[in-house]
Every structure is written in C-alpha cells, then in structure tokens.
Design an enzyme around this catalytic site. Structure first.
Site, PDB file in Angstrom:
ATOM      1  N   HIS A 119       0.872  -1.171   0.000  1.00 31.08           N
ATOM      2  CA  HIS A 119       0.000   0.000   0.000  1.00 31.08           C
ATOM      3  C   HIS A 119       0.908   1.220   0.000  1.00 31.08           C
ATOM      4  CE1 HIS A 119      -3.951   1.830   0.600  1.00 31.08           C
ATOM      5  NE2 HIS A 119      -3.378   2.670   1.438  1.00 31.08           N
ATOM      6  N   LYS A 151     -10.122   5.669  -4.654  1.00 28.97           N
ATOM      7  CA  LYS A 151      -9.196   6.748  -4.323  1.00 28.97           C
ATOM      8  C   LYS A 151      -7.787   6.297  -4.633  1.00 28.97           C
ATOM      9  CE  LYS A 151      -8.060   8.221  -0.086  1.00 28.97           C
ATOM     10  NZ  LYS A 151      -8.211   8.848   1.245  1.00 28.97           N
ATOM     11  N   LYS A 154      -3.799   6.771  -4.279  1.00 29.83           N
ATOM     12  CA  LYS A 154      -2.716   7.352  -3.495  1.00 29.83           C
ATOM     13  C   LYS A 154      -1.607   7.768  -4.449  1.00 29.83           C
ATOM     14  CE  LYS A 154      -3.926   6.870   0.918  1.00 29.83           C
ATOM     15  NZ  LYS A 154      -3.932   7.966   1.901  1.00 29.83           N
ATOM     16  N   ASP A 192      -5.607  11.186  -3.494  1.00 26.72           N
ATOM     17  CA  ASP A 192      -5.095  11.629  -2.201  1.00 26.72           C
ATOM     18  C   ASP A 192      -3.597  11.852  -2.358  1.00 26.72           C
ATOM     19  OD1 ASP A 192      -4.467  12.169   0.392  1.00 26.72           O
ATOM     20  OD2 ASP A 192      -5.051  10.228   1.197  1.00 26.72           O
ATOM     21  N   GLU A 198      -7.707  15.208  -2.402  1.00 24.11           N
ATOM     22  CA  GLU A 198      -7.545  15.237  -0.946  1.00 24.11           C
ATOM     23  C   GLU A 198      -6.163  15.751  -0.555  1.00 24.11           C
ATOM     24  OE1 GLU A 198      -7.582  12.076   2.820  1.00 24.11           O
ATOM     25  OE2 GLU A 198      -8.458  11.520   0.888  1.00 24.11           O
ATOM     26  N   ASP A 201      -7.696  16.935   5.024  1.00 19.62           N
ATOM     27  CA  ASP A 201      -7.506  15.716   5.817  1.00 19.62           C
ATOM     28  C   ASP A 201      -6.486  15.973   6.916  1.00 19.62           C
ATOM     29  OD1 ASP A 201      -7.206  13.207   6.869  1.00 19.62           O
ATOM     30  OD2 ASP A 201      -6.170  12.365   5.143  1.00 19.62           O
ATOM     31  N   LYS A 235     -12.031  11.679  10.825  1.00 24.47           N
ATOM     32  CA  LYS A 235     -11.359  10.469  11.286  1.00 24.47           C
ATOM     33  C   LYS A 235     -11.349  10.466  12.804  1.00 24.47           C
ATOM     34  CE  LYS A 235      -8.222  10.167   7.309  1.00 24.47           C
ATOM     35  NZ  LYS A 235      -6.808  10.138   6.887  1.00 24.47           N
ATOM     36  N   GLU A 237     -14.346   5.617   3.701  1.00 25.91           N
ATOM     37  CA  GLU A 237     -13.186   4.871   3.216  1.00 25.91           C
ATOM     38  C   GLU A 237     -12.860   3.749   4.203  1.00 25.91           C
ATOM     39  OE1 GLU A 237      -8.565   5.911   2.032  1.00 25.91           O
ATOM     40  OE2 GLU A 237      -9.942   7.511   2.581  1.00 25.91           O
TER      41      GLU A 237
END
Length: 385
Positions: free
Chosen positions: A24, A169, A171, A200, A226, A251, A275, A329
């Site tokens: 990731h 989304k 990254k 993002d 984002e 964020d 969050k 998410e």
C-alpha cells in the site's frame, strides 16, 4: 439519582502485526504490514470495552507510532485511569485530555473502549450514544495504491465486478506530478462512468503543482482531490478551493476540532475528512462533523487503515451523520490478510453493514489475535469469552 461507581480495573494494550494483501504505497511510505494497536479496558462490573489506535506508516505519517501509543497508555494513561468511574466516559476523557497533551491516537483508543463498554452496559449499539444511527449501511470507497497503472485498473475492475466498491481513491504524490497525473487519468479513462475516481496526495505537492494537476483532473472527470499541499498552508488550500476546478478535501489539516473551526471559518475546503483517531476520539470527530455541517461543508468518513475495531467504531459514528455526501473509506480490514473477528464485518453492494448488537457489536477471535501479537507471553491475560 447518582450513577453507580464502576471502577476501571485494568487496561491492556496489544500490538498485532497483520500482513497486507499487497503493498500500500503512500507519498510518505509503503506499507506491507499493518500493526493494529488494540486497547482492552476491563471494568469492575465484568464489562470489557475494546478500542483501537492504529496509525499509518509509523512515524513517517504522524507523530505517533504503534510503539509510542502502547508505551504512553501503559506508562501515563493507565495509572490515572485505574479506579476511575467507567460509567462516566466523558468525565474520564476530560480528565485525560486535561492532563496529557497530544497523543490523539492513544486517546482515541481509550475513549472508544470506554464508550464500547458503556454501550454494552446499557444494552445498545455504540451509535445510540451519539444520537442514534440514521442508516444501517455506509458506502465504502477502495484505495488503489499499488503504484502500477495496469494492476490498479485490474483491481478496480475486480471490485466493480464483485459489487464491493464503485468509488476509488488513488494514493499519489511519490512520483513526478506529470507521471502521477498520467497514472490517474489512465485509470479514470479505463473505468469511465462505471467508477468514480478521487486522488489523495498526502501533502506531497506545491500549490503550483496542484493547480497544474487540477485542470487536467477536471478535464478527465476526477471527482475529488484530498490534501494536495501542506496541512499548515490554510491560505493555499483556500486558494485551491476557490479555483473550483475539482472539489478539495482537507484531511491532515484537521488535527483537532479547533482546526476544523479555523478551516470552516475561512472556507478552506469543500469537504472535511472525519477520522476518529485524527480527531482524538469519537467525541472530537463528532465535533469536527458538527462544525462542517454548520458551515455547509460536506463530510467524508475517513480511515487510518484501522482493523475491525477502529473501522466499526468509525462506522457507528458516521451512521449518525445527517448527510455523508462523499461516503466513507472504511476498507481497512479488507486490506489485511487475516481477520481478527470470529465473524468478519459485512461488506456487500458497495457498502459496510453495521451490526445491531450492544457496544461495537463484534466478537474478537482471541486465538488468532494471540498468534499474531508481537509479545505472546501475556496471551492469557487478554483471553475473553
């Protein structure tokens, strides 16, 4: 009538290392494994509450790491909390926040465990302590973060075919801007109208980078950007928002409810990513959402890639929001190779379904957790029915 004093008797903190199904890739780190920080609060009435304070990428992303969360809870929080009234979670957390600075993720884990225990005590789902759920499901986006365009397209196609996710989304931010833009545009073109694409950047760009990219994203049909630039640059985020090329989501800039107030006052974003860990807990996240709603700023339910405990705690809170226009998410457990629950969370028809049992409404698989925890010498101390 004075509520019965139910003492907090013990607090256990476990580090559970779970491999990811694939790398990731963020702008600041690449994750091949996630360390779940599980907090267990035992009360004198026999109720046990669970919380989670999991981070992304260790210290590469923020000021807390799994190891620091564990040490700080055990060294500072636990001695203070023992003997306090578990039936008054708000008062307990007010005391904790008043004495200790920062440590948002650690505080979130403890607070979640206290509210889980209190909801169990009352025989209601956790969501009922925050106004009551409006929905039993929340839509869940999936993050494409392998960094390989073809692989990401194949992954998105698989998710669409299985009706598990239709919002994706990406990254980005670790490569040259033009390369990131080409990567995103290619994926959007491949998916067309069948899947929504968002990006993002995790603060990796300059303002001029973001302006250049936003025009191309707008032309391609990308739906959301984002945190493209540094969280501290409120003026820059405001200028990007005012350009109105692609909606901008804050964020990392939302570290505390006070940040939400400042951003809302200046209209520095179109969307707030809420969050629970980043806000210091459920109460803080609820405050961030309330500020956004009062300022007519849209909401998005974010994640720190938590496991099942942090994910379902977030879902309980998000289900109480009047409107969650940009969905959530909450896919963290799906990124892991192993589940920590006896019955996995239910993901179907592009959504996560909330359980109806008391508290968090889930049951942990302690045998599996004990096998994956970093220090297994204390396994017997956390065994529960």
């Amino acid at each position: 009538m004075i509520a019965e004093h139910i003492a907090i008797e013990a607090i256990d903190v476990l580090l559970v290392d779970v491999p990811a199904i694939r790398p990731h890739r963020l702008s600041v780190a690449t994750m091949n494994c996630q360390t779940l920080v599980l907090v267990c609060v035992r009360c004198s009435d026999g109720v046990v509450g669970m919380g989670e304070g999991t981070t992304i990428g260790g210290l590469a992303y923020g000021e807390e790491s799994p190891e620091s969360i564990k040490v700080n809870i055990e060294t500072y929080f636990a001695p203070l909390l023992k003997g306090m009234n578990a039936a008054r979670p708000g008062a307990v957390m007010a005391k904790l926040r008043g004495l200790y600075q920062g440590n948002r993720f650690a505080k979130c884990a403890v607070e979640t465990a206290l509210f889980d225990a209190q909801a169990q005590r009352m025989g209601v789902p956790l969501s009922e302590l925050f106004g009551g759920r409006i929905t039993d499901t929340v839509e869940v986006a999936w993050t494409l973060a392998s960094g390989d365009t073809g692989r990401d397209i194949d992954e998105a196609e698989d998710m669409l075919a299985r009706r598990r996710h239709r919002v994706f989304k990406l990254k980005i931010g670790s490569r040259a801007v033009k390369d990131d833009v080409a990567h995103v545009v290619a994926i959007k073109h491949a998916l067309g109208d069948r899947g929504e694409v968002r990006v993002d950047v995790n603060q990796a760009w300059t303002e001029s980078d973001a302006i250049w990219a936003a025009k191309r994203f707008s032309d391609a049909g990308v739906g959301l950007i984002e945190q493209p630039i540094a969280a501290a640059s409120h003026a820059g985020i405001k200028r990007l928002t005012e350009l109105a090329l692609v909606p901008i989501m804050a964020d990392e800039a939302l570290r505390w409810p006070a940040d939400a107030s400042a951003l809302a006052r200046e209209r520095c974003a179109d969307v707030f990513a809420v969050k629970i860990a980043q806000s210091g807990g459920l109460l803080g996240a609820a405050s961030v959402a309330a500020i956004a709603q009062a300022a007519d700023i849209d909401l998005y339910g974010g994640t720190m890639l938590e496991g099942a405990i942090g994910t379902i705690a977030s879902a309980h809170l998000f289900s109480t929001f009047g409107e969650l226009k940009w969905g959530t998410e909450l896919f963290g457990p799906l990124l892991l190779t192993e589940d920590i629950l006896t019955e996995p969370l239910r993901y179907e028809n592009f959504a996560l379904y909330l359980p109806h049992g008391p508290g968090l409404g889930v049951t942990l698989d302690w045998d599996r957790i004990d096998r994956m925890r970093r220090n297994r010498t204390r396994g017997a101390s956390i065994a529960m029915n």
